[in-house]
Design an enzyme around this catalytic site. Structure first.
Site, mmCIF file in Angstrom:
data_model
loop_
_atom_site.group_PDB
_atom_site.id
_atom_site.type_symbol
_atom_site.label_atom_id
_atom_site.label_comp_id
_atom_site.label_asym_id
_atom_site.label_seq_id
_atom_site.Cartn_x
_atom_site.Cartn_y
_atom_site.Cartn_z
ATOM 1 N N GLU A 1 2.281 4.620 0.126
ATOM 2 C CA GLU A 1 1.279 5.825 -0.588
ATOM 3 C C GLU A 1 0.202 6.262 0.117
ATOM 4 O O GLU A 1 -0.204 7.168 -0.186
ATOM 5 C CB GLU A 1 -0.365 4.766 -1.850
ATOM 6 C CG GLU A 1 0.551 3.977 -3.441
ATOM 7 C CD GLU A 1 1.196 2.248 -2.048
ATOM 8 O OE1 GLU A 1 1.743 2.380 -1.291
ATOM 9 O OE2 GLU A 1 1.033 2.259 -3.277
ATOM 10 N N LYS B 1 -1.866 -0.547 9.091
ATOM 11 C CA LYS B 1 -1.515 -1.496 9.732
ATOM 12 C C LYS B 1 0.347 -1.329 10.189
ATOM 13 O O LYS B 1 1.023 -1.650 12.012
ATOM 14 C CB LYS B 1 -1.848 -3.339 9.383
ATOM 15 C CG LYS B 1 -0.540 -4.260 10.172
ATOM 16 C CD LYS B 1 -1.364 -5.347 9.569
ATOM 17 C CE LYS B 1 -0.126 -6.317 10.982
ATOM 18 N NZ LYS B 1 -1.023 -8.345 10.130
ATOM 19 N N HIS C 1 -25.947 -5.235 -18.392
ATOM 20 C CA HIS C 1 -25.786 -4.273 -19.157
ATOM 21 C C HIS C 1 -24.857 -4.475 -20.705
ATOM 22 O O HIS C 1 -24.118 -3.782 -20.835
ATOM 23 C CB HIS C 1 -26.959 -3.478 -19.460
ATOM 24 C CG HIS C 1 -28.578 -3.442 -19.482
ATOM 25 N ND1 HIS C 1 -29.114 -3.854 -20.506
ATOM 26 C CD2 HIS C 1 -28.994 -3.129 -18.373
ATOM 27 C CE1 HIS C 1 -30.754 -3.813 -19.768
ATOM 28 N NE2 HIS C 1 -30.307 -3.938 -18.028
ATOM 29 N N GLY D 1 -3.978 -7.535 7.408
ATOM 30 C CA GLY D 1 -4.506 -6.438 6.932
ATOM 31 C C GLY D 1 -5.983 -6.064 6.294
ATOM 32 O O GLY D 1 -6.870 -5.754 6.630
ATOM 33 N N ARG D 2 -6.296 -7.759 5.656
ATOM 34 C CA ARG D 2 -7.477 -7.838 4.778
ATOM 35 C C ARG D 2 -8.690 -7.988 5.994
ATOM 36 O O ARG D 2 -9.613 -8.570 5.807
ATOM 37 C CB ARG D 2 -7.199 -8.277 3.668
ATOM 38 C CG ARG D 2 -6.780 -9.728 3.606
ATOM 39 C CD ARG D 2 -6.288 -10.198 2.308
ATOM 40 N NE ARG D 2 -5.296 -11.721 2.587
ATOM 41 C CZ ARG D 2 -4.518 -11.829 2.718
ATOM 42 N NH1 ARG D 2 -3.346 -10.611 2.799
ATOM 43 N NH2 ARG D 2 -3.659 -12.425 2.322
ATOM 44 N N GLU E 1 -6.153 -11.807 -2.456
ATOM 45 C CA GLU E 1 -4.466 -11.876 -1.662
ATOM 46 C C GLU E 1 -4.908 -13.340 -0.529
ATOM 47 O O GLU E 1 -3.589 -13.478 -0.551
ATOM 48 C CB GLU E 1 -4.293 -10.482 -0.580
ATOM 49 C CG GLU E 1 -2.797 -10.230 -0.534
ATOM 50 C CD GLU E 1 -2.893 -9.049 -0.379
ATOM 51 O OE1 GLU E 1 -2.733 -7.685 -0.461
ATOM 52 O OE2 GLU E 1 -3.423 -8.465 1.071
ATOM 53 N N LYS F 1 6.651 -3.681 -5.090
ATOM 54 C CA LYS F 1 6.879 -1.921 -3.846
ATOM 55 C C LYS F 1 8.690 -2.302 -4.638
ATOM 56 O O LYS F 1 8.733 -0.757 -3.814
ATOM 57 C CB LYS F 1 6.210 -2.553 -2.784
ATOM 58 C CG LYS F 1 4.966 -2.862 -2.115
ATOM 59 C CD LYS F 1 4.493 -2.907 -0.647
ATOM 60 C CE LYS F 1 3.255 -3.398 -0.595
ATOM 61 N NZ LYS F 1 3.752 -3.748 1.043
HETATM 62 O O1 F6P Z 1 0.048 -4.035 0.013
HETATM 63 C C1 F6P Z 1 0.086 -4.850 0.424
HETATM 64 C C2 F6P Z 1 -0.855 -4.843 1.603
HETATM 65 O O2 F6P Z 1 -0.006 -5.421 3.048
HETATM 66 C C3 F6P Z 1 -1.847 -5.322 2.402
HETATM 67 O O3 F6P Z 1 -1.544 -7.014 2.452
HETATM 68 C C4 F6P Z 1 -2.711 -4.688 2.931
HETATM 69 O O4 F6P Z 1 -3.587 -4.454 3.452
HETATM 70 C C5 F6P Z 1 -1.978 -3.079 2.400
HETATM 71 O O5 F6P Z 1 -0.337 -3.502 2.106
HETATM 72 C C6 F6P Z 1 -2.298 -1.665 3.468
HETATM 73 O O6 F6P Z 1 -1.032 -2.339 3.960
HETATM 74 P P1 F6P Z 1 -0.814 -0.869 5.774
HETATM 75 O O7 F6P Z 1 -1.757 -1.739 6.265
HETATM 76 O O8 F6P Z 1 0.545 -1.645 6.416
HETATM 77 O O9 F6P Z 1 -0.935 0.289 5.238
#
Ligand code: F6P
Length: 497
Positions: free
Chosen positions: A191, A185, A361, A244-245, A330, A471
């Site tokens: 990462e 987003k 199990h 995002g979620r 979240e 972060k």
């Molecule tokens: O660190 C959490 C977060 O901001 C989530 O809310 C989001 O889904 C994820 O990181 C990834 O963010 P982006 O889509 O901006 O890479």
């Protein structure tokens, strides 16, 4: 918000589940419902009429209907970031201009998918989708649940910055036949950006001609994607107001749309839209996400349950618990209200879970006999997702239903170690079949349930500042001047020298 808003929970009846069934012969009928091929059964929870009436009173005090209208009409429901939350507009249920914009973005995605299918980007067989959190969990769930028999493209979704995750894909994908989809987003998540860079370098190192031309960006920040080197024609934007979620309905759902086909993606949106309409229009007493939220809150606020467990009795839904972990934790893992005041009570429960029958199990011992009360949610499908002998599916469903029955009934024994206390609640969600439409509706149900929980608790479910500090510190570790607490400094010294 005052403690007295919740006082009804202190005086809530303490009837056992077995008593609730014996006094009310119509309990199953009363506390079950079908919404678009999804059967919800709350009869094995402690919900009853007076409890629901109290939650409805709480909802009135919280102006639940107005808050819900705000959600669907594109008004600001995320005050800390000054934003609307318009994931419903992605499926056609929202403010007219937002729906129109979402449609235009979907149209763009569809055209690009058509072009890919027509070979405009070369001979593409593999889709490598890179994203994390909401930019990975939703698409991964969709592709894993619905794409098992799809023979269009091989789709891999990589989120972990651990190079082992990418390497596993590099080992099995042909770089010359790979399309790289970068999903973020913000287009700033460290990462994702590192994984994207490594994936592009892998293609370049393999001699892919115009590797950049095989990159697609899925983002609400098109400028950043452009600056990264993605051509404007391959940037699939979505609105900043889609969290995002909550973003799998937008271009973040690209791997599902390309992997399952556009028709399946659209059916998923339609299924979600049907659930949107149910949530918006059904009276609260007949409203599945609202009732589910009341059950959640009864246990988290009234019975001190710290966690809730979700078990998918269907291999295709094995990723649902981890998807729900982000969606629920979240969103509602907050200790202040939407107005920034201390919440003064527990926020949402911890979501955890796994796959039935494996989990039986491994962790069910604690559910049946542990000292903690854990409300359990079972999810199963009537129609199997395979053509193996019926015995498999019969045994799977037998186990699912038996666990709910056993948790509730318990069994006394003079020997404590062999005694089951029973009266342990469970909800069962039974899908007629697992298809795009039903899965879309199921996910939308969970989104609205989270929203209903948030409104009743007074939380803003659409920000996530809790993830920022870690972060920031991870970035600071790259600095030569990095100086943390003695323990962290010692770990860094041992690892980095
Ligand atoms: O660190 C959490 C977060 O901001 C989530 O809310 C989001 O889904 C994820 O990181 C990834 O963010 P982006 O889509 O901006 O890479």
């Amino acid at each position: 918000m005052t403690a007295s808003d919740w006082a009804f929970l202190d005086s809530a009846q303490g009837s056992k589940l077995s008593e609730l069934f014996s006094v009310d012969g119509g309990r199953v009928r009363m506390w079950s419902m079908d919404v678009g091929g999804i059967w919800f059964d709350w009869s094995k929870t402690h919900i009853d009429g007076p409890l629901l009436a109290n939650f409805e009173r709480l909802a009135a005090a919280r102006q639940f209907s107005a808050r819900r209208d705000d959600l669907f009409s594109g008004r600001i429901v995320n005050p800390t970031e000054g934003r609307a939350a318009e994931h419903t507009a992605e499926r056609g249920e929202g403010a007219a201009e937002s729906v129109q914009r979402a449609k235009a973005f979907h149209g763009r995605m569809r055209s690009l998918i058509d072009a890919i299918e027509a070979g405009a980007l070369g001979d593409i067989r593999h889709i490598l989708h890179i994203g994390i959190g909401g930019s990975a969990l939703g698409p991964d769930l969709l592709v894993d649940a619905l794409g098992r028999d799809a023979d269009r493209f091989d789709v891999a979704i990589v989120s972990n910055v651990d190079g082992a995750a990418l390497k596993e894909v590099f080992d099995r994908f042909d770089p010359h036949k790979t399309l790289l989809a970068i999903a973020s987003k913000t287009f700033t998540t460290t990462e994702t950006m590192l994984n994207a860079e490594s994936a592009l370098n892998w293609m370049i190192a393999a001699g892919v001609e115009d590797a950049q031309g095989r990159v697609v960006a899925l983002t609400a920040n098109p400028q950043k994607a452009f600056d990264w080197g993605v051509d404007e024609t391959r940037i699939l934007p979505f609105s900043e107001t889609v969290g995002g979620r909550y973003s799998l309905w937008s271009s973040i759902g690209f791997p599902a749309a390309v992997g399952l086909g556009w028709a399946a993606f659209e059916e998923m949106l339609e299924g979600a839209a049907a659930m949107d309409r149910h949530f918006r229009l059904a009276p609260l007493g007949e409203n599945a996400p609202f009732i589910a939220a009341c059950v959640d809150l009864y246990y988290s606020q009234g019975r001190g349950c710290e966690t809730r467990a979700v078990f998918a009795y269907d291999e295709r839904l094995r990723l649902l618990p981890s998807y729900l972990q982000q969606l629920e934790m979240e969103s509602n893992g907050k200790s202040v209200t939407a107005e920034g005041m201390p919440l003064g009570r527990n926020s949402a429960a911890i979501t955890w879970g796994g796959v039935g029958t494996d989990a039986q199990h491994a962790v069910f011992q604690l559910l049946h006999q542990g000292t903690r009360l854990v409300p359990v949610e079972f999810i199963a499908c009537i129609e199997p997702g395979h053509e193996l002998d019926d015995a498999h599916h019969r045994q799977l469903l037998n186990n699912c239903f038996a666990q709910g029955a056993a948790l509730m009934a318990g069994r006394a024994n003079a020997d404590g170690a062999r005694s089951y206390p029973g009266d342990r609640p469970s909800t069962t969600i039974l899908l007629d079949q697992l298809d795009s439409r039903t899965l879309g509706a199921l996910i939308a149900f969970y989104e609205h349930r989270v929203f209903a929980n948030a409104v009743l608790l007074g939380i803003n479910p659409f920000d996530q500042f809790g993830v920022e500090l870690g972060k920031e510190m991870a970035k600071a570790m790259d600095s030569d001047a990095a100086d943390f607490d003695p323990s962290t400094n010692a770990l860094m010294a041992r690892a980095f020298g």
